[in-house]
Every structure is written in structure tokens, then in C-alpha cells.
Design an enzyme around this catalytic site. Structure first.
Site, PDB file in Angstrom:
ATOM      1  N   ARG A 252     -36.608 -48.622  14.560  1.00 50.64           N
ATOM      2  CA  ARG A 252     -37.340 -49.636  13.790  1.00 50.64           C
ATOM      3  C   ARG A 252     -38.640 -49.109  13.204  1.00 50.64           C
ATOM      4  O   ARG A 252     -39.069 -49.529  12.152  1.00 50.64           O
ATOM      5  CB  ARG A 252     -37.745 -50.772  14.742  1.00 50.64           C
TER       6      ARG A 252
ATOM      7  N   ASP B  76     -34.247 -51.709  10.928  1.00 51.04           N
ATOM      8  CA  ASP B  76     -34.209 -52.758  11.942  1.00 51.04           C
ATOM      9  C   ASP B  76     -32.730 -53.081  12.061  1.00 51.04           C
ATOM     10  O   ASP B  76     -32.107 -53.535  11.103  1.00 51.04           O
ATOM     11  CB  ASP B  76     -35.015 -53.993  11.525  1.00 51.04           C
TER      12      ASP B  76
ATOM     13  N   HIS C 141     -21.202 -41.225  31.633  1.00 43.62           N
ATOM     14  CA  HIS C 141     -21.655 -39.830  31.620  1.00 43.62           C
ATOM     15  C   HIS C 141     -21.127 -39.020  32.808  1.00 43.62           C
ATOM     16  O   HIS C 141     -21.109 -37.800  32.761  1.00 43.62           O
ATOM     17  CB  HIS C 141     -23.180 -39.720  31.468  1.00 43.62           C
TER      18      HIS C 141
ATOM     19  N   LYS D  15     -19.443 -34.490  33.514  1.00 42.96           N
ATOM     20  CA  LYS D  15     -19.894 -33.498  34.509  1.00 42.96           C
ATOM     21  C   LYS D  15     -18.817 -32.453  34.751  1.00 42.96           C
ATOM     22  O   LYS D  15     -17.638 -32.779  34.831  1.00 42.96           O
ATOM     23  CB  LYS D  15     -20.248 -34.199  35.833  1.00 42.96           C
TER      24      LYS D  15
ATOM     25  N   GLU E  88     -28.835 -42.474  45.709  1.00 33.81           N
ATOM     26  CA  GLU E  88     -30.079 -42.249  44.962  1.00 33.81           C
ATOM     27  C   GLU E  88     -31.244 -42.361  45.937  1.00 33.81           C
ATOM     28  O   GLU E  88     -31.239 -43.221  46.813  1.00 33.81           O
ATOM     29  CB  GLU E  88     -30.243 -43.324  43.884  1.00 33.81           C
TER      30      GLU E  88
ATOM     31  N   HIS F  40     -19.066 -45.589  37.134  1.00 37.86           N
ATOM     32  CA  HIS F  40     -19.000 -44.212  37.648  1.00 37.86           C
ATOM     33  C   HIS F  40     -18.048 -44.055  38.846  1.00 37.86           C
ATOM     34  O   HIS F  40     -17.198 -43.171  38.864  1.00 37.86           O
ATOM     35  CB  HIS F  40     -20.385 -43.728  38.072  1.00 37.86           C
TER      36      HIS F  40
ATOM     37  N   LYS G 194     -29.481 -47.348  46.472  1.00 37.30           N
ATOM     38  CA  LYS G 194     -30.830 -46.870  46.148  1.00 37.30           C
ATOM     39  C   LYS G 194     -31.617 -46.727  47.442  1.00 37.30           C
ATOM     40  O   LYS G 194     -31.307 -47.364  48.438  1.00 37.30           O
ATOM     41  CB  LYS G 194     -31.532 -47.874  45.244  1.00 37.30           C
TER      42      LYS G 194
ATOM     43  N   LYS H 155     -30.708 -37.538  47.209  1.00 40.00           N
ATOM     44  CA  LYS H 155     -29.991 -37.775  45.959  1.00 40.00           C
ATOM     45  C   LYS H 155     -28.752 -36.888  46.002  1.00 40.00           C
ATOM     46  O   LYS H 155     -28.849 -35.665  45.924  1.00 40.00           O
ATOM     47  CB  LYS H 155     -30.904 -37.354  44.809  1.00 40.00           C
TER      48      LYS H 155
HETATM   49  P1  NDP Z   1     -35.015 -47.852  25.191  1.00 43.05           P
HETATM   50  O1  NDP Z   1     -35.416 -49.280  25.270  1.00 43.05           O
HETATM   51  O2  NDP Z   1     -35.957 -46.814  25.665  1.00 43.05           O
HETATM   52  O3  NDP Z   1     -34.621 -47.498  23.695  1.00 43.05           O
HETATM   53  C1  NDP Z   1     -33.829 -48.346  22.911  1.00 43.05           C
HETATM   54  C2  NDP Z   1     -34.003 -47.975  21.459  1.00 43.05           C
HETATM   55  O4  NDP Z   1     -33.317 -48.956  20.682  1.00 43.05           O
HETATM   56  C3  NDP Z   1     -35.441 -47.952  21.004  1.00 43.05           C
HETATM   57  O5  NDP Z   1     -35.589 -46.892  20.098  1.00 43.05           O
HETATM   58  C4  NDP Z   1     -35.561 -49.315  20.325  1.00 43.05           C
HETATM   59  O6  NDP Z   1     -36.525 -49.330  19.314  1.00 43.05           O
HETATM   60  C5  NDP Z   1     -34.212 -49.446  19.711  1.00 43.05           C
HETATM   61  N1  NDP Z   1     -33.947 -50.834  19.354  1.00 43.05           N
HETATM   62  C6  NDP Z   1     -33.728 -51.891  20.163  1.00 43.05           C
HETATM   63  N2  NDP Z   1     -33.524 -52.994  19.405  1.00 43.05           N
HETATM   64  C7  NDP Z   1     -33.634 -52.603  18.113  1.00 43.05           C
HETATM   65  C8  NDP Z   1     -33.524 -53.248  16.850  1.00 43.05           C
HETATM   66  N3  NDP Z   1     -33.262 -54.561  16.732  1.00 43.05           N
HETATM   67  N4  NDP Z   1     -33.690 -52.520  15.732  1.00 43.05           N
HETATM   68  C9  NDP Z   1     -33.972 -51.211  15.809  1.00 43.05           C
HETATM   69  N5  NDP Z   1     -34.075 -50.525  16.968  1.00 43.05           N
HETATM   70  C10 NDP Z   1     -33.912 -51.229  18.093  1.00 43.05           C
HETATM   71  O7  NDP Z   1     -33.626 -47.760  25.944  1.00 43.05           O
HETATM   72  P2  NDP Z   1     -32.927 -46.444  26.532  1.00 43.05           P
HETATM   73  O8  NDP Z   1     -33.094 -45.316  25.602  1.00 43.05           O
HETATM   74  O9  NDP Z   1     -33.358 -46.259  27.922  1.00 43.05           O
HETATM   75  O10 NDP Z   1     -31.415 -46.896  26.598  1.00 43.05           O
HETATM   76  C11 NDP Z   1     -30.598 -47.035  25.449  1.00 43.05           C
HETATM   77  C12 NDP Z   1     -29.180 -47.400  25.901  1.00 43.05           C
HETATM   78  O11 NDP Z   1     -28.675 -46.351  26.700  1.00 43.05           O
HETATM   79  C13 NDP Z   1     -29.141 -48.661  26.766  1.00 43.05           C
HETATM   80  O12 NDP Z   1     -27.928 -49.325  26.517  1.00 43.05           O
HETATM   81  C14 NDP Z   1     -29.146 -48.109  28.175  1.00 43.05           C
HETATM   82  O13 NDP Z   1     -28.537 -48.986  29.084  1.00 43.05           O
HETATM   83  C15 NDP Z   1     -28.328 -46.841  27.984  1.00 43.05           C
HETATM   84  N6  NDP Z   1     -28.597 -45.820  28.983  1.00 43.05           N
HETATM   85  C16 NDP Z   1     -29.856 -45.285  29.125  1.00 43.05           C
HETATM   86  C17 NDP Z   1     -30.090 -44.291  30.048  1.00 43.05           C
HETATM   87  C18 NDP Z   1     -31.438 -43.660  30.185  1.00 43.05           C
HETATM   88  O14 NDP Z   1     -31.547 -42.694  30.965  1.00 43.05           O
HETATM   89  N7  NDP Z   1     -32.462 -44.119  29.490  1.00 43.05           N
HETATM   90  C19 NDP Z   1     -28.988 -43.791  30.922  1.00 43.05           C
HETATM   91  C20 NDP Z   1     -27.713 -44.402  30.674  1.00 43.05           C
HETATM   92  C21 NDP Z   1     -27.541 -45.376  29.732  1.00 43.05           C
HETATM   93  P3  NDP Z   1     -38.029 -49.793  19.639  1.00 43.05           P
HETATM   94  O15 NDP Z   1     -38.644 -48.618  20.297  1.00 43.05           O
HETATM   95  O16 NDP Z   1     -38.551 -50.082  18.300  1.00 43.05           O
HETATM   96  O17 NDP Z   1     -37.941 -51.005  20.530  1.00 43.05           O
END
Ligand code: NDP
Length: 491
Positions: free
Chosen positions: A49, A92, A177, A181, A215, A239, A339, A344
Site C-alpha cells: 500500500r 491498495d 512451508h 524442508k 516451540e 504441518h 509452545k 525448539k
Molecule cells: P504483515 O502484516 O507483516 O504483512 C502483510 C502485508 O500485507 C503488509 O505489507 C501489508 O501492508 C499488506 N496488506 C495488508 N492489507 C493490505 C491491503 N488492503 N492493501 C495492500 N497491502 C495490504 O504479515 P506477515 O508478513 O507476517 O504475513 C503475511 C501472510 O503470511 C499472512 O497470511 C501470515 O499468516 C502468513 N505467514 C507469515 C509468516 C511470518 O513468518 N511472518 C509465517 C507463515 C505464514 P501494510 O504494511 O501497508 O499494512
């Protein structure tokens, strides 16, 4: 020629500024580039965004690569090459205008576009329908879906329906994921390339199987997010059940994606339901109370920031799963995950039966049963416990149990074992779905898990308490000891 030299693509990374992208995906893509596995013409388009130009995104990517990759592994020439692949589009995800910019950018480019949704699932529908509106949903374009795929069968069907309205199943890549592995893929090699194991892999020779995913951490400041899911939805539905499927499935007729996924599905369908009648003997849910982690006191789940004292959400699950087919009749699969456990560790134990006729010292009988240990972390590797004669004139025919051990990083002389995301991104780029979860698998897994959660809800009993830093509630030990067995203690 590299394995991926024929698979140029445009990787559209939705959620490119989020935690997953910064910490894992960019790093995985860098290592693929370093290994020569990204086609020269492949481009990576960051999408989020925030208003930002290409240079701004390149700076963000560089900063995160420098932060998350060890200095000795970050090569200047690879980094330069990698950063040149990057560009950025502000979108967006709920509004069409940004997608028009993306379509304009890709106009006349005939490489497949891979839309990697590293975003909350709540925007998957918007992304898919908007990609459709601008004509970016046609095969060979693909979508990659991150977990969680719903919180129960109904919500997962809703997500899958909305994606399916715009992308075919053969274009849809659902990430688990764990499937990326090395050790998990090695399960397939181990089982189906070695007659030693292949011929023994059934109820005649295997006593039971244990799958542990432990964990050390607690909820890490994400109490309200975690409380909506709990360990069953967060870890078991995906998993642990995927590991169980790969361990239990019949040999697929070949290595194609659907041949493997057909066999996994049969296992999920054969899982014996755990109902209100069997919930107390076959499943335990736990919740940690205050305890110690690495010698320091840590709060209980209900004392974490933002906690609701009434919460019955489980932070620990132990299950005795049974599979109704010839191969696994009478062979329990014990699953355990939680948890705030002492370490781990993710590992699979395949405990073989003892020899039918035993001739050694009576007090050593337990040594004469082979145990195959597959370590997913730490130190990915495989070890097989075998009994040999103890060395020394004074030992007579005393037995000794020791491991035949393969530590992947030592055995394959690698500085590092590739991260699961590297393998998964590579497979998506090559258009191979074997390591991704098919819709029917996700839904059968939810059916089984929903029934257990319903049985817990109906019982209205709170989760059993366990101390942070312990291996879970006492009833999880009873779950296995009732059968005359015990959890692997070498974890
Ligand atoms: P974050 O909240 O850190 O990032 C989500 C991203 O999506 C941000 O860049 C956010 O933008 C963007 N976003 C959300 N809504 C909108 C919108 N309406 N328009 C544009 N951009 C949008 O989440 P994560 O990176 O942690 O996780 C992402 C996905 O991956 C989730 O489904 C999570 O469950 C999955 N996941 C994550 C893991 C991890 O280690 N982080 C591990 C396994 C799965 P903005 O910053 O502007 O809000």
C-alpha cells in the site's frame, strides 16, 4: 544449464513490505539467485500500500538482506544482480486502480506472472478478483496462498471458493512451508528408494510413530492473534497432518504432483474421527502457566499482555491418531506440539517392532528395536538406531544401541541447508505443484480437526495446565503410557 534456466517469470510479491517478505521471501530469492536458479529474465515486483518508487523498494530490500543474511553469505556481485531484478508498484489491494498500473507494467511481457500473496487471507479475494478484472488471471499465471487457509472447514471453503472463481486449481499453490524442508522431501526418497524401509513400512514391522513439533517461544506479543487460532489450527491442521500424510501414504505411481497428493488425500480420508466418545483417550489440550525459560521466569498464557482470563485456547496438543487401512491397522501415530516447551525441536520417530524371536540378555530386550529418527530442526538429518555387539572381551554378547547418522550439512558438505521457502519458490517458478497442498487435502484436514475442536468445546473442560518449560500436561504422558509406550526422550 541450471534447473530453472527455462522458467523466466514475473514474481509479483503482494505484501512486499510485510514481515514474511522482509524476513524470509527476499532472503530465499537472494539465495536462489546466488545458486544460479533464477532465470536471467525473471523480475520481482514488490507490491504494497505504501507510496514508494523502485529505488525506495530496492533500499528496503537491501537493508533487509543485509540484516537477515550473514555477512559472509552476502556476495556483492549477487546482491547487485538481485537488486536489479526488483521494482515496485503501489497497490491498495482492495482497489482496482493499482492493478491497472500493474497490468500496464506487464503489457506485452509474455512471461508467466506469479502472484505471491504474503498478505492476510482477508485480502486474497480482492487480489484474485482484481487480477481477473485486469486480465492477469489467465494460465500460465499462478497464485501462491500463504497460511492460514481459514480457521475451520467453512471459512477455508470460503477462501478456496473465492480463489477458485478466478484461478484454476492447477494455477493455485497453497503453501505449507514444512513441505519445503529437505528432511520432509527426504521422507519420500527414504521410503520409496530404499527397499530396506519400503518393505518394512507397515503394521507388520512398525510399532508406532511419533511426530513432535516443539516451540520454546510463547505468543511473542501476539496474544490476540494467536488466541483466535491456537495450536490445533496453527500447527496440527497443516504441518503435523502433512507430515503424517507423507509418512503414512502408499507409494504414488510416480512423482507427479497429483499422484502424490492423491495418496496423501487417501490417508486424510482414512483418519479415524476423534469424537466426544474418544476425546479423553485420544486427545489432550494444554495451556501453559508461568514457569521458566532458559533459567528465567516467564509468564503463563493468561498472564501475557492483552490476555483474556477466560480463554480456553490451547497452546499444546497431543493426539493419538489412528488410520483405518491395512497398512496402519493397530499402529498409532502420536502427535505432539506446543509452545513454551523445553527446546525448539521438530522430529519424527518411527519405532520399529522388536524381532519376533529374541536371544540376547533379557534386560536388553528394549535395545533390539530399531528406531528411525528424522530431524527437521535443529540440524536437519536422519538417524537410525541399530543394535550392535558392544566392544570388549568382557562384554560377551551384550548389546549396544547406537545411531547410523546422516547430518545433512556435514554429509553434503554444505555451509547451510536451504530454507524451505527457497525450495517452494523454486518449485512455483518451475510450475511444479508436488510440494503444495491441494484444496481437497486442506478440506479433509479441516474436517478431522474441526471434529476434535467440537468435541473439546462440547466437553466444556478447560485445557490442562502445564508449566512453561515443561513437556506439556501430565495427561499427554498418560495418553501414550496407557499404551505401554513413552515419548522419545532424546529430543
Ligand atoms: P504483515 O502484516 O507483516 O504483512 C502483510 C502485508 O500485507 C503488509 O505489507 C501489508 O501492508 C499488506 N496488506 C495488508 N492489507 C493490505 C491491503 N488492503 N492493501 C495492500 N497491502 C495490504 O504479515 P506477515 O508478513 O507476517 O504475513 C503475511 C501472510 O503470511 C499472512 O497470511 C501470515 O499468516 C502468513 N505467514 C507469515 C509468516 C511470518 O513468518 N511472518 C509465517 C507463515 C505464514 P501494510 O504494511 O501497508 O499494512
Amino acid at each position: 544449464m541450471s534447473v530453472n534456466s527455462q522458467h523466466a517469470c514475473n514474481l509479483a510479491l503482494f505484501g512486499a513490505l510485510g514481515d514474511l517478505s522482509r524476513r524470509k521471501l527476499l532472503k530465499a530469492l537472494y539465495f536462489l539467485d546466488d545458486a544460479g536458479l533464477i532465470h536471467d529474465d525473471t523480475r520481482i515486483i514488490g507490491i504494497a500500500r505504501q507510496e514508494m518508487d523502485d529505488a525506495g523498494f530496492i533500499d528496503v530490500a537491501k537493508e533487509n538482506l543485509e540484516r537477515f543474511i550473514k555477512a559472509k553469505e552476502l556476495k556483492k556481485n549477487v546482491l547487485e544482480r538481485f537488486l536489479k531484478r526488483l521494482s515496485y508498484v503501489t497497490i491498495d489491494m482492495t482497489e482496482i486502480s493499482g492493478y491497472e498500473k500493474l497490468a500496464e507494467k506487464l503489457k506485452g511481457d509474455d512471461k508467466p506472472m506469479i502472484a505471491y500473496m504474503a498478505t492476510p487471507p482477508s485480502v486474497f479475494g480482492d487480489i484474485c478478483s482484481n487480477l481477473d478484472k485486469v486480465g492477469l488471471n489467465k494460465s500460465p499465471n499462478r497464485v501462491v496462498l500463504e497460511k492460514p487457509l481459514g480457521k475451520d472447514l467453512a471459512s477455508s471453503q470460503e477462501i478456496n471458493d473465492v480463489v477458485a472463481a478466478h484461478f484454476g486449481e492447477e494455477q493455485t499453490y497453497r503453501i505449507d512451508h514444512y513441505l519445503g524442508k529437505e528432511t520432509v522431501q527426504n521422507l519420500i526418497a527414504l521410503r520409496f528408494a530404499n527397499n530396506l524401509f519400503g518393505s518394512q513400512w507397515n503394521q507388520n514391522h512398525i510399532d508406532h510413530v511419533q511426530i513432535t513439533v516443539a516451540e520454546e517461544v510463547g505468543v511473542e506479543g501476539r496474544w490476540s492473534y494467536y488466541d483466535k487460532s491456537g495450536q490445533m489450527r496453527d500447527m496440527v491442521q497443516n504441518h503435523l497432518l502433512q507430515l503424517l500424510c507423507l509418512l503414512a501414504m502408499d507409494p504414488p505411481f510416480d512423482l507427479s504432483a497429483d499422484a502424490i497428493r492423491d495418496e496423501k488425500l487417501k490417508v486424510l480420508r482414512a483418519l479415524k474421527p476423534i469424537t466426544t466418545e474418544t476425546i479423553n483417550t485420544h486427545a489432550v489440550r494444554g495451556q501453559y502457566v508461568a514457569g521458566n525459560h532458559q533459567g528465567k521466569p516467564v509468564p503463563g498464557y493468561l498472564e501475557e499482555d492483552g490476555a483474556n482470563l477466560e480463554s480456553h485456547t490451547e497452546t499444546f496438543v497431543a493426539i493419538k491418531a489412528e488410520i483405518s487401512n491395512w497398512r496402519w491397522a493397530g499402529v498409532p501415530f502420536y502427535l505432539r506440539t506446543g509452545k513454551r516447551l523445553p527446546s525448539k525441536v521438530s522430529e519424527i520417530i518411527v519405532q520399529f517392532k522388536q524381532q519376533p524371536h529374541y536371544i540376547f540378555a533379557p534386560d536388553q530386550r528394549n535395545l533390539a528395536a530399531n528406531k528411525l529418527v528424522l530431524r527437521l530442526q535443529p540440524d536437519e538429518g536422519i538417524s537410525l538406531q541399530i543394535a550392535t555387539k558392544d566392544q570388549g572381551l568382557d562384554k560377551g554378547m551384550r548389546l549396544r544401541s547406537g545411531p547410523l547418522d546422516i547430518n545433512f550439512s556435514e554429509a553434503f558438505k554444505q555451509d547451510r541447508t536451504p530454507d524451505a521457502y527457497e525450495r517452494l519458490l523454486l518449485e512455483v517458478m518451475m510450475g511444479n505443484q508436488s510440494l503444495f497442498v491441494r484444496r481437497d487435502e486442506v478440506e479433509y484436514a479441516w474436517r478431522w480437526v474441526d471434529q476434535i475442536i467440537d468435541a473439546w468445546d462440547q466437553s466444556n473442560e478447560p485445557p490442562k495446565k502445564y508449566q512453561a518449560g515443561s513437556w506439556g500436561p501430565v495427561s499427554s504422558i498418560a495418553l501414550i503410557s496407557r499404551d505401554g509406550r513413552s515419548w522419545n526422550e532424546d529430543s
